[in-house]
Design a protein around this motif. Structure first.
Motif, PDB file in Angstrom:
ATOM      1  N   UNK A 103       0.836  -1.202   0.000  1.00  0.00           N
ATOM      2  CA  UNK A 103       0.000   0.000   0.000  1.00  0.00           C
ATOM      3  C   UNK A 103       0.868   1.249   0.000  1.00  0.00           C
ATOM      4  N   UNK A 104       1.925   1.252   0.803  1.00  0.00           N
ATOM      5  CA  UNK A 104       2.814   2.413   0.877  1.00  0.00           C
ATOM      6  C   UNK A 104       3.456   2.688  -0.487  1.00  0.00           C
ATOM      7  N   UNK A 105       3.912   1.647  -1.159  1.00  0.00           N
ATOM      8  CA  UNK A 105       4.529   1.828  -2.474  1.00  0.00           C
ATOM      9  C   UNK A 105       3.503   2.313  -3.496  1.00  0.00           C
ATOM     10  N   UNK A 111      -0.189   9.269  -4.959  1.00  0.00           N
ATOM     11  CA  UNK A 111      -0.557   9.764  -3.621  1.00  0.00           C
ATOM     12  C   UNK A 111      -1.963  10.351  -3.527  1.00  0.00           C
ATOM     13  N   UNK A 112      -2.533  10.764  -4.631  1.00  0.00           N
ATOM     14  CA  UNK A 112      -3.865  11.377  -4.603  1.00  0.00           C
ATOM     15  C   UNK A 112      -4.978  10.416  -4.984  1.00  0.00           C
ATOM     16  N   UNK A 117      -6.213   4.919  -0.670  1.00  0.00           N
ATOM     17  CA  UNK A 117      -6.405   5.322   0.731  1.00  0.00           C
ATOM     18  C   UNK A 117      -7.543   4.525   1.373  1.00  0.00           C
ATOM     19  N   UNK A 118      -8.613   4.318   0.627  1.00  0.00           N
ATOM     20  CA  UNK A 118      -9.761   3.564   1.139  1.00  0.00           C
ATOM     21  C   UNK A 118      -9.362   2.111   1.420  1.00  0.00           C
ATOM     22  N   UNK A 124      -6.337  -1.527   7.630  1.00  0.00           N
ATOM     23  CA  UNK A 124      -6.102  -1.169   9.042  1.00  0.00           C
ATOM     24  C   UNK A 124      -7.294  -1.564   9.897  1.00  0.00           C
ATOM     25  N   UNK A 125      -8.491  -1.410   9.360  1.00  0.00           N
ATOM     26  CA  UNK A 125      -9.704  -1.825  10.066  1.00  0.00           C
ATOM     27  C   UNK A 125      -9.676  -3.325  10.340  1.00  0.00           C
TER      28      UNK A 125
END
Length: 130
Positions: A103-105, A111-112, A117-118, A124-125
């Motif tokens: 996800x980070x890569x 980035x936008x 992001x979702x 994380x959830x």
């Protein structure tokens, strides 16, 4: 003439699927000679690998999709969608550390992109990392 084109198309399809699956050597047999093998670029191969990975995921064989997505990323490191699919598949396999890295890569590449992001938020959830 139509049968020759059908055989060539079948041969090209066989080569394309083999490349997407990561085969490094090919034998077309009766479908065509070596000189008729299509020359695909890394981005095209990555396209097919992502599509194959999605098919494997949809069939419930996520473990088989992971290495296919990894090869897609190797063929085209700028493919954020391949990184996201790799992260989602890693999540499904409980590989949360690896998923976070992917996800980070993907976010570094786009980035936008709200979908990334979702998906990261959902990851994380799942981990109960509020």
């Amino acid at each position: 003439m139509g049968r020759v084109l059908d055989r060539r198309a079948a041969g090209a399809l066989a080569v394309a699927v083999s490349l997407a699956a990561g085969c490094s050597h090919l034998s077309l047999g009766r479908f065509g000679a070596a000189e008729s093998q299509p020359k695909l670029g890394n981005a095209q191969v990555a396209d097919m690998q992502v599509a194959l990975g999605r098919t494997l995921e949809n069939r419930g064989t996520v473990g088989q999709a992971l290495p296919v997505y990894e090869r897609a990323v190797q063929n085209d490191p700028a493919r954020a969608d391949a990184r996201v699919r790799l992260a989602v598949a890693a999540n499904k396999e409980g590989m949360f550390v690896e998923a976070a890295e992917h996800f980070q890569k993907a976010l570094e590449l786009q980035p936008d992109n709200p979908d990334i992001h979702c998906d990261l938020g959902y990851s994380l959830y799942l981990q109960q990392r509020w």
